[in-house]
Design an enzyme around this catalytic site. Structure first.
Site, short mmCIF file in Angstrom:
data_model
loop_
_atom_site.label_atom_id
_atom_site.label_comp_id
_atom_site.label_asym_id
_atom_site.label_seq_id
_atom_site.Cartn_x
_atom_site.Cartn_y
_atom_site.Cartn_z
N LYS A 11 -0.97 10.84 5.34
CA LYS A 11 -1.66 10.34 6.54
C LYS A 11 -1.53 11.32 7.73
O LYS A 11 -0.70 12.24 7.70
CB LYS A 11 -1.08 8.96 6.89
N TYR A 51 -10.28 0.61 4.12
CA TYR A 51 -9.36 -0.48 4.50
C TYR A 51 -10.08 -1.81 4.71
O TYR A 51 -9.54 -2.70 5.38
CB TYR A 51 -8.58 -0.07 5.75
N PHE A 59 -4.40 -5.57 12.91
CA PHE A 59 -4.13 -4.14 13.03
C PHE A 59 -5.28 -3.25 12.52
O PHE A 59 -5.19 -2.03 12.56
CB PHE A 59 -2.82 -3.77 12.31
N ASN A 114 2.89 5.58 8.90
CA ASN A 114 3.93 5.56 7.87
C ASN A 114 3.72 6.60 6.78
O ASN A 114 4.13 6.42 5.63
CB ASN A 114 4.11 4.15 7.31
N HIS A 117 -0.19 6.71 1.93
CA HIS A 117 -0.81 5.55 1.29
C HIS A 117 -0.67 5.72 -0.21
O HIS A 117 -0.77 6.84 -0.72
CB HIS A 117 -2.30 5.46 1.63
N GLU A 128 -10.26 3.58 -5.67
CA GLU A 128 -9.96 4.48 -4.54
C GLU A 128 -10.18 5.95 -4.94
O GLU A 128 -10.68 6.73 -4.13
CB GLU A 128 -8.53 4.24 -4.06
P1 RTP Z 1 -0.91 1.56 2.12
O1 RTP Z 1 -2.01 0.59 1.78
O2 RTP Z 1 -1.25 2.49 3.27
O3 RTP Z 1 -0.37 2.28 0.94
O4 RTP Z 1 0.33 0.74 2.66
P2 RTP Z 1 0.90 -0.65 2.18
O5 RTP Z 1 0.19 -1.12 0.95
O6 RTP Z 1 2.38 -0.48 2.15
O7 RTP Z 1 0.51 -1.57 3.41
P3 RTP Z 1 -0.76 -2.53 3.63
O8 RTP Z 1 -0.25 -3.90 3.85
O9 RTP Z 1 -1.79 -2.30 2.56
O10 RTP Z 1 -1.31 -1.99 5.02
C1 RTP Z 1 -2.11 -0.84 5.06
C2 RTP Z 1 -1.66 0.05 6.20
O11 RTP Z 1 -1.94 -0.58 7.44
C3 RTP Z 1 -0.97 -0.18 8.40
N1 RTP Z 1 -0.32 -1.38 8.91
N2 RTP Z 1 -0.11 -1.58 10.19
N3 RTP Z 1 0.62 -2.67 12.69
C4 RTP Z 1 0.91 -3.33 11.59
O12 RTP Z 1 1.48 -4.40 11.59
C5 RTP Z 1 0.50 -2.76 10.30
N4 RTP Z 1 0.68 -3.29 9.11
C6 RTP Z 1 0.15 -2.41 8.22
C7 RTP Z 1 -0.01 0.74 7.70
O13 RTP Z 1 -0.45 2.10 7.91
C8 RTP Z 1 -0.16 0.34 6.25
O14 RTP Z 1 0.26 1.36 5.38
MG MG Z 2 -1.91 -1.25 0.74
#
Ligand code: RTP
Ligand code: MG
Length: 140
Positions: A11, A51, A59, A114, A117, A128
């Protein structure tokens, strides 16, 4: 165990801090092979579509802004159990909850910025990967 492929993004917070090589080393040390990789500037349309599942979340708008704020590295990782293995190497979404040694524990700036992804299932990985790579781009 079958050989699997997963989709990964380094990212903007990580490319900005020149961490691409360190993150790739984590993948390779864990036995994942980088079988396709490209550095791109994501468009707003691409980030919104990518997304889309989070479109109703508070968010979402910020996330789209963040993902288009600088270059990202899109990649395909291959290896045994690649989807789950990559999620393990990445660590929890919120770096405060990520296990020691994970990418997010070592490098993430916040729950949003973070660093990486990774696809959350083999089905989503295939979808994807197809957004960013043609079959001929992937050399296993
Ligand atoms: P990713 O999809 O990026 O691999 O991450 P993940 O599964 O661990 O997290 P996900 O729940 O799918 O959320 C996608 C991305 O959204 C951002 N996020 N921001 N501000 C917030 O509360 C929040 N929560 C999630 C993060 O960049 C997350 O990786
Ligand atoms: Mg995710």
């Amino acid at each position: 165990m079958a050989i699997e492929r997963t989709f990964s993004i380094i990212k903007p917070d990580a490319t900005r801090r020149n961490l691409t090589g360190k993150i790739n080393a984590k993948f390779e040390e864990a036995g994942l092979r980088i079988v396709a990789q490209r550095r791109i500037q994501m468009s707003e349309a691409q980030a919104k579509k990518f997304y889309e599942v989070h479109a109703a979340r508070p968010f979402y708008a910020d996330l789209v802004k963040f993902m288009t704020s600088g270059p990202v590295v899109v990649q395909v990782l291959e290896g045994e159990n690649a989807v789950a293995k990559n999620r393990e190497i990445m660590g929890a979404t919120n770096p405060a909850n990520a296990a020691p040694g994970t990418i997010r524990k070592e490098f993430a700036e916040s729950i949003e910025a973070n660093s990486v992804h990774g696809s959350d299932s083999p089905e989503n990985a295939a979808i994807e990967i197809s957004y960013f790579f043609a079959g001929a781009d992937i050399v296993g």
